[in-house]
Motif scaffolding. Structure first.
Motif, PDB file in Angstrom:
ATOM      1  N   ARG A   1       0.709  -1.129  -0.042  1.00 55.01           N
ATOM      2  CA  ARG A   1      -0.092  -0.008  -0.009  1.00 55.01           C
ATOM      3  C   ARG A   1       0.869   1.415  -0.096  1.00 55.01           C
ATOM      4  O   ARG A   1       0.312   2.325  -0.134  1.00 55.01           O
ATOM      5  CB  ARG A   1      -0.935  -0.046   1.164  1.00 55.01           C
ATOM      6  CG  ARG A   1      -1.849  -1.036   1.203  1.00 55.01           C
ATOM      7  CD  ARG A   1      -2.824  -0.992   2.298  1.00 55.01           C
ATOM      8  NE  ARG A   1      -3.651  -2.003   2.422  1.00 55.01           N
ATOM      9  CZ  ARG A   1      -4.588  -2.179   3.588  1.00 55.01           C
ATOM     10  NH1 ARG A   1      -4.521  -1.582   4.362  1.00 55.01           N
ATOM     11  NH2 ARG A   1      -5.621  -3.126   3.308  1.00 55.01           N
TER      12      ARG A   1
ATOM     13  N   ALA B   1      -1.920   4.303   1.678  1.00 56.43           N
ATOM     14  CA  ALA B   1      -3.224   4.588   1.805  1.00 56.43           C
ATOM     15  C   ALA B   1      -3.753   3.184   1.367  1.00 56.43           C
ATOM     16  O   ALA B   1      -3.259   2.615   0.252  1.00 56.43           O
ATOM     17  CB  ALA B   1      -3.838   5.594   0.950  1.00 56.43           C
ATOM     18  N   LYS B   2      -4.737   2.948   1.801  1.00 54.58           N
ATOM     19  CA  LYS B   2      -5.577   1.448   1.324  1.00 54.58           C
ATOM     20  C   LYS B   2      -5.998   1.805  -0.028  1.00 54.58           C
ATOM     21  O   LYS B   2      -6.189   0.857  -0.850  1.00 54.58           O
ATOM     22  CB  LYS B   2      -6.823   1.566   2.233  1.00 54.58           C
ATOM     23  CG  LYS B   2      -7.778   0.089   1.798  1.00 54.58           C
ATOM     24  CD  LYS B   2      -8.839  -0.120   2.884  1.00 54.58           C
ATOM     25  CE  LYS B   2      -9.711  -1.210   2.506  1.00 54.58           C
ATOM     26  NZ  LYS B   2     -10.571  -1.602   3.383  1.00 54.58           N
ATOM     27  N   GLU B   3      -6.524   2.911  -0.370  1.00 54.90           N
ATOM     28  CA  GLU B   3      -6.844   3.310  -1.767  1.00 54.90           C
ATOM     29  C   GLU B   3      -5.894   3.194  -2.810  1.00 54.90           C
ATOM     30  O   GLU B   3      -6.046   3.356  -4.142  1.00 54.90           O
ATOM     31  CB  GLU B   3      -7.564   4.761  -1.764  1.00 54.90           C
ATOM     32  CG  GLU B   3      -8.737   5.043  -0.689  1.00 54.90           C
ATOM     33  CD  GLU B   3      -8.390   4.942   0.477  1.00 54.90           C
ATOM     34  OE1 GLU B   3      -7.188   5.551   0.930  1.00 54.90           O
ATOM     35  OE2 GLU B   3      -9.106   4.610   1.667  1.00 54.90           O
ATOM     36  N   ASN B   4      -4.628   3.033  -2.539  1.00 59.14           N
ATOM     37  CA  ASN B   4      -3.578   3.154  -3.597  1.00 59.14           C
ATOM     38  C   ASN B   4      -3.574   1.479  -4.049  1.00 59.14           C
ATOM     39  O   ASN B   4      -3.075   1.420  -5.098  1.00 59.14           O
ATOM     40  CB  ASN B   4      -1.955   3.188  -2.753  1.00 59.14           C
ATOM     41  CG  ASN B   4      -1.821   4.667  -2.382  1.00 59.14           C
ATOM     42  OD1 ASN B   4      -2.539   5.278  -2.918  1.00 59.14           O
ATOM     43  ND2 ASN B   4      -0.654   4.684  -1.457  1.00 59.14           N
ATOM     44  N   ARG B   5      -4.399   0.690  -3.312  1.00 62.97           N
ATOM     45  CA  ARG B   5      -4.451  -0.575  -3.934  1.00 62.97           C
ATOM     46  C   ARG B   5      -5.708  -0.978  -4.325  1.00 62.97           C
ATOM     47  O   ARG B   5      -6.453  -1.560  -3.589  1.00 62.97           O
ATOM     48  CB  ARG B   5      -3.808  -1.603  -3.044  1.00 62.97           C
ATOM     49  CG  ARG B   5      -3.486  -2.901  -3.801  1.00 62.97           C
ATOM     50  CD  ARG B   5      -2.890  -3.766  -2.889  1.00 62.97           C
ATOM     51  NE  ARG B   5      -2.801  -5.337  -3.497  1.00 62.97           N
ATOM     52  CZ  ARG B   5      -2.100  -6.118  -3.128  1.00 62.97           C
ATOM     53  NH1 ARG B   5      -1.678  -6.209  -1.990  1.00 62.97           N
ATOM     54  NH2 ARG B   5      -2.126  -7.501  -3.918  1.00 62.97           N
ATOM     55  N   PRO B   6      -6.157  -0.586  -5.520  1.00 71.65           N
ATOM     56  CA  PRO B   6      -7.893  -0.829  -5.844  1.00 71.65           C
ATOM     57  C   PRO B   6      -8.351  -2.243  -5.987  1.00 71.65           C
ATOM     58  O   PRO B   6      -9.157  -2.736  -5.827  1.00 71.65           O
ATOM     59  CB  PRO B   6      -8.022   0.321  -6.966  1.00 71.65           C
ATOM     60  CG  PRO B   6      -6.776   0.078  -7.574  1.00 71.65           C
ATOM     61  CD  PRO B   6      -5.813   0.092  -6.566  1.00 71.65           C
TER      62      PRO B   6
ATOM     63  N   ARG C   1      -2.437   7.476  -4.935  1.00 70.77           N
ATOM     64  CA  ARG C   1      -3.519   8.479  -4.775  1.00 70.77           C
ATOM     65  C   ARG C   1      -2.610   9.929  -4.741  1.00 70.77           C
ATOM     66  O   ARG C   1      -3.261  11.254  -5.079  1.00 70.77           O
ATOM     67  CB  ARG C   1      -4.394   8.397  -3.825  1.00 70.77           C
ATOM     68  CG  ARG C   1      -5.093   7.155  -4.023  1.00 70.77           C
ATOM     69  CD  ARG C   1      -6.189   7.237  -5.277  1.00 70.77           C
ATOM     70  NE  ARG C   1      -6.803   5.945  -5.460  1.00 70.77           N
ATOM     71  CZ  ARG C   1      -6.976   5.195  -6.523  1.00 70.77           C
ATOM     72  NH1 ARG C   1      -6.191   5.889  -7.575  1.00 70.77           N
ATOM     73  NH2 ARG C   1      -7.458   4.179  -6.775  1.00 70.77           N
TER      74      ARG C   1
END
Length: 158
Positions: A107, A116-121, A129
């Motif tokens: 991540r 961030a968790k969102e870095n790994r969709p 991000r």
């Protein structure tokens, strides 16, 4: 029964041979190997039962069937056996193997360091991000594990 036992023995020997050959290749090709310090035993635990609050004595679905398949895959991979063999071969060859904390390794952006968790969709995609860096998530994880291992190695020698 004897035939099944022979087949299981053959499979075990093949797995061990593969682990030995792979570990030997790594030790011959690299002076230093870093890996995630995974708690394999915790990863293969059965999920806890979930009591149904509406019906005393009954339970909600907890994903035990799908978890059983994952547990079988983890056991089949033989990570613990492989790491034991790798450490032994590395020690015998004067190489270094270091385990690093696995948290956020896939991540954290290797370019800017943003985590961030969102870095790994998805399972295989990584997209920062913050800076927009894109790569395969396994490549990002491997790079972060290597960097963390090098930091630990340098800290041990200082």
């Amino acid at each position: 029964m004897e035939k099944v036992a022979r087949l299981h023995g053959k499979i075990r020997r093949q797995r061990l041979e593969h682990a030995h050959k792979t570990a030997l290749d790594l030790v011959r090709q690299h002076d230093f190997v870093a890996h995630e310090d995974l708690k394999i035993r915790n990863m293969s635990r059965a999920p806890a039962p979930k009591p149904d609050p509406g019906k005393p004595g009954s339970f909600l679905a907890n994903g035990a069937a799908s978890k059983a398949g994952l547990n079988r895959s983890i056991a089949d991979a033989g990570w613990g056996v492989f790491l034991t063999i790798l450490h032994a071969k590395a020690e015998g060859a004067g190489r270094e193997v270091i385990a690093v904390d696995p948290r956020n390794t896939s991540r954290r952006c290797p370019e800017c360091g943003h985590t961030a968790k969102e870095n790994r969709p998805t399972q295989e995609k990584f997209r920062c991000r913050e800076c927009g860096h894109t790569a395969h998530a396994d490549t990002v994880g491997a790079l972060n594990v290597l960097r963390a291992g090098l930091v630990r190695r340098d800290a041990n020698t200082a």
